[in-house]
Design a protein around this motif. Structure first.
Motif, PDB file in Angstrom:
ATOM      1  N   UNK A 152      11.569  10.227   5.505  1.00  0.00           N
ATOM      2  CA  UNK A 152      10.679   9.232   4.926  1.00  0.00           C
ATOM      3  C   UNK A 152      10.048   9.791   3.658  1.00  0.00           C
ATOM      4  N   UNK A 153       9.890   8.925   2.642  1.00  0.00           N
ATOM      5  CA  UNK A 153       9.219   9.342   1.421  1.00  0.00           C
ATOM      6  C   UNK A 153       7.953   8.515   1.198  1.00  0.00           C
ATOM      7  N   UNK A 154       7.021   9.109   0.453  1.00  0.00           N
ATOM      8  CA  UNK A 154       5.722   8.485   0.190  1.00  0.00           C
ATOM      9  C   UNK A 154       5.464   8.609  -1.308  1.00  0.00           C
ATOM     10  N   UNK A 155       5.591   7.485  -2.018  1.00  0.00           N
ATOM     11  CA  UNK A 155       5.609   7.493  -3.479  1.00  0.00           C
ATOM     12  C   UNK A 155       4.354   6.864  -4.072  1.00  0.00           C
ATOM     13  N   UNK A 156       3.858   7.530  -5.107  1.00  0.00           N
ATOM     14  CA  UNK A 156       2.747   7.027  -5.900  1.00  0.00           C
ATOM     15  C   UNK A 156       3.133   7.194  -7.366  1.00  0.00           C
ATOM     16  N   UNK A 157       2.986   6.141  -8.173  1.00  0.00           N
ATOM     17  CA  UNK A 157       3.329   6.212  -9.595  1.00  0.00           C
ATOM     18  C   UNK A 157       2.044   6.220 -10.415  1.00  0.00           C
ATOM     19  N   UNK A 158       1.754   7.347 -11.052  1.00  0.00           N
ATOM     20  CA  UNK A 158       0.582   7.419 -11.910  1.00  0.00           C
ATOM     21  C   UNK A 158       0.898   6.775 -13.264  1.00  0.00           C
ATOM     22  N   UNK A 159      -0.056   6.056 -13.846  1.00  0.00           N
ATOM     23  CA  UNK A 159       0.139   5.376 -15.129  1.00  0.00           C
ATOM     24  C   UNK A 159      -1.110   5.521 -15.990  1.00  0.00           C
ATOM     25  N   UNK A 160      -0.982   5.086 -17.250  1.00  0.00           N
ATOM     26  CA  UNK A 160      -2.120   5.049 -18.169  1.00  0.00           C
ATOM     27  C   UNK A 160      -2.822   3.696 -18.150  1.00  0.00           C
ATOM     28  N   UNK A 161      -2.331   2.786 -17.294  1.00  0.00           N
ATOM     29  CA  UNK A 161      -2.914   1.448 -17.260  1.00  0.00           C
ATOM     30  C   UNK A 161      -4.289   1.478 -16.593  1.00  0.00           C
ATOM     31  N   UNK A 162      -5.290   0.998 -17.288  1.00  0.00           N
ATOM     32  CA  UNK A 162      -6.653   1.002 -16.762  1.00  0.00           C
ATOM     33  C   UNK A 162      -6.925  -0.190 -15.857  1.00  0.00           C
ATOM     34  N   UNK A 163      -6.116  -1.251 -16.000  1.00  0.00           N
ATOM     35  CA  UNK A 163      -6.356  -2.464 -15.219  1.00  0.00           C
ATOM     36  C   UNK A 163      -5.702  -2.426 -13.838  1.00  0.00           C
ATOM     37  N   UNK A 164      -4.862  -1.414 -13.601  1.00  0.00           N
ATOM     38  CA  UNK A 164      -4.145  -1.334 -12.329  1.00  0.00           C
ATOM     39  C   UNK A 164      -4.294   0.059 -11.733  1.00  0.00           C
ATOM     40  N   UNK A 165      -4.373   0.122 -10.426  1.00  0.00           N
ATOM     41  CA  UNK A 165      -4.402   1.403  -9.715  1.00  0.00           C
ATOM     42  C   UNK A 165      -3.198   1.467  -8.784  1.00  0.00           C
ATOM     43  N   UNK A 166      -2.579   2.640  -8.718  1.00  0.00           N
ATOM     44  CA  UNK A 166      -1.381   2.819  -7.901  1.00  0.00           C
ATOM     45  C   UNK A 166      -1.751   3.234  -6.488  1.00  0.00           C
ATOM     46  N   UNK A 167      -1.050   2.647  -5.511  1.00  0.00           N
ATOM     47  CA  UNK A 167      -1.245   2.981  -4.104  1.00  0.00           C
ATOM     48  C   UNK A 167       0.044   3.579  -3.547  1.00  0.00           C
ATOM     49  N   UNK A 168      -0.093   4.562  -2.677  1.00  0.00           N
ATOM     50  CA  UNK A 168       1.079   5.196  -2.069  1.00  0.00           C
ATOM     51  C   UNK A 168       1.778   4.233  -1.111  1.00  0.00           C
ATOM     52  N   UNK A 169       3.109   4.159  -1.222  1.00  0.00           N
ATOM     53  CA  UNK A 169       3.906   3.299  -0.350  1.00  0.00           C
ATOM     54  C   UNK A 169       5.037   4.108   0.261  1.00  0.00           C
ATOM     55  N   UNK A 170       5.531   3.662   1.413  1.00  0.00           N
ATOM     56  CA  UNK A 170       6.524   4.406   2.179  1.00  0.00           C
ATOM     57  C   UNK A 170       7.931   3.864   1.961  1.00  0.00           C
ATOM     58  N   UNK A 171       8.898   4.773   1.848  1.00  0.00           N
ATOM     59  CA  UNK A 171      10.308   4.421   1.761  1.00  0.00           C
ATOM     60  C   UNK A 171      11.120   5.342   2.649  1.00  0.00           C
ATOM     61  N   UNK A 172      12.422   5.424   2.383  1.00  0.00           N
ATOM     62  CA  UNK A 172      13.274   6.275   3.210  1.00  0.00           C
ATOM     63  C   UNK A 172      14.405   6.847   2.364  1.00  0.00           C
ATOM     64  N   UNK A 173      15.104   7.829   2.910  1.00  0.00           N
ATOM     65  CA  UNK A 173      16.245   8.422   2.227  1.00  0.00           C
ATOM     66  C   UNK A 173      17.203   9.043   3.228  1.00  0.00           C
ATOM     67  N   UNK A 174      18.470   9.153   2.829  1.00  0.00           N
ATOM     68  CA  UNK A 174      19.480   9.820   3.662  1.00  0.00           C
ATOM     69  C   UNK A 174      20.609  10.319   2.773  1.00  0.00           C
ATOM     70  N   UNK A 175      21.272  11.377   3.239  1.00  0.00           N
ATOM     71  CA  UNK A 175      22.338  11.944   2.435  1.00  0.00           C
ATOM     72  C   UNK A 175      22.967  13.171   3.055  1.00  0.00           C
ATOM     73  N   UNK A 176      23.625  13.964   2.202  1.00  0.00           N
ATOM     74  CA  UNK A 176      24.338  15.162   2.636  1.00  0.00           C
ATOM     75  C   UNK A 176      23.786  16.379   1.899  1.00  0.00           C
ATOM     76  N   UNK A 177      23.979  17.555   2.497  1.00  0.00           N
ATOM     77  CA  UNK A 177      23.475  18.788   1.895  1.00  0.00           C
ATOM     78  C   UNK A 177      24.475  19.916   2.102  1.00  0.00           C
ATOM     79  N   UNK A 178      24.435  20.873   1.189  1.00  0.00           N
ATOM     80  CA  UNK A 178      25.274  22.078   1.279  1.00  0.00           C
ATOM     81  C   UNK A 178      24.410  23.273   0.909  1.00  0.00           C
ATOM     82  N   UNK A 179      24.504  24.327   1.703  1.00  0.00           N
ATOM     83  CA  UNK A 179      23.679  25.518   1.470  1.00  0.00           C
ATOM     84  C   UNK A 179      24.540  26.769   1.425  1.00  0.00           C
TER      85      UNK A 179
END
Length: 197
Positions: A36-63
């Motif tokens: 699960x991911x938790x994303x917040x986008x910071x901006x220079x906009x003074x009229x809007x405030x960003x709130x953290x929202x939840x998403x998801x991800x899946x994939x493959x890995x090699x080590x």
């Protein structure tokens, strides 16, 4: 008594199996992970405030293990959500992305059954789909006019338990994805993986 003997035999076999895995001669490992991911986008906009929202991800890995140090690369699909609230309206952004992180890590504690790791590296992100919902703000700012390709960084920590791995990581951006709004994505992610090779 027989049950105790069977239990002790089972525990012994588990430890033998764990030791065999820990002493595996192959330094190369391949696996899958999701989280699960938790994303917040910071901006220079003074009229809007960003709130953290939840998403998801899946994939493959090699080590690739190099003693206590390792290099890990991943190919990851992520869906990230962002929320913005203003004085008179609000809107949501849903983005679908392909991520390719490459990190260098070090095993701070390396035991047969358990290891504790720290890691850092870079992340390339390509956004191939994004949708806006809620209030229309295109008349005020061109928020959707952003760079689809982004280079960022990743830092985090993780634990390995036999073939399972758990990571907590933070992704930041080296540059603004939208110069007009000054947007910078910030994402925390908690993931669980399994090395089948």
């Amino acid at each position: 008594m027989k049950h105790i003997v069977k239990l002790l035999a089972s525990v012994a076999l588990m430890f033998v199996g764990a030791t065999t895995y820990a002493q595996s001669p192959s330094p190369f490992h391949v696996g899958i992970k999701a989280g699960a991911n938790f994303t917040n986008i910071s901006t220079d906009m003074k009229d809007y405030s960003s709130k953290t929202a939840t998403g998801y991800g899946l994939g493959a890995m090699a080590r690739l293990d190099i003693k206590k140090t390792y290099i890990q690369a991943e190919l990851f699909f992520s869906e990230k959500n962002s929320k913005f609230e203003g004085d008179s309206n609000s809107f949501d952004i849903k983005s679908k992305q392909i991520e390719i992180p490459v990190v260098i890590g070090h095993k701070i504690l390396d035991l047969p059954l358990f290891s504790l790791r720290g890691f850092a590296g870079g992340v390339y992100t390509n956004t191939f789909d994004d949708k806006f919902s809620g209030a229309k703000i295109e008349q005020t700012v061109k928020f959707d006019n952003f760079d689809k390709n982004n280079i960022g960084y990743r830092v985090g920590a993780g634990v390995d338990i036999l073939k399972f791995t758990v990571d907590v990581s933070y992704d930041g951006s080296f540059s603004k994805t939208n110069k007009e709004t000054g947007s910078r994505p910030n994402t925390w992610m908690v993931s669980v993986g399994y090395f089948f090779l």
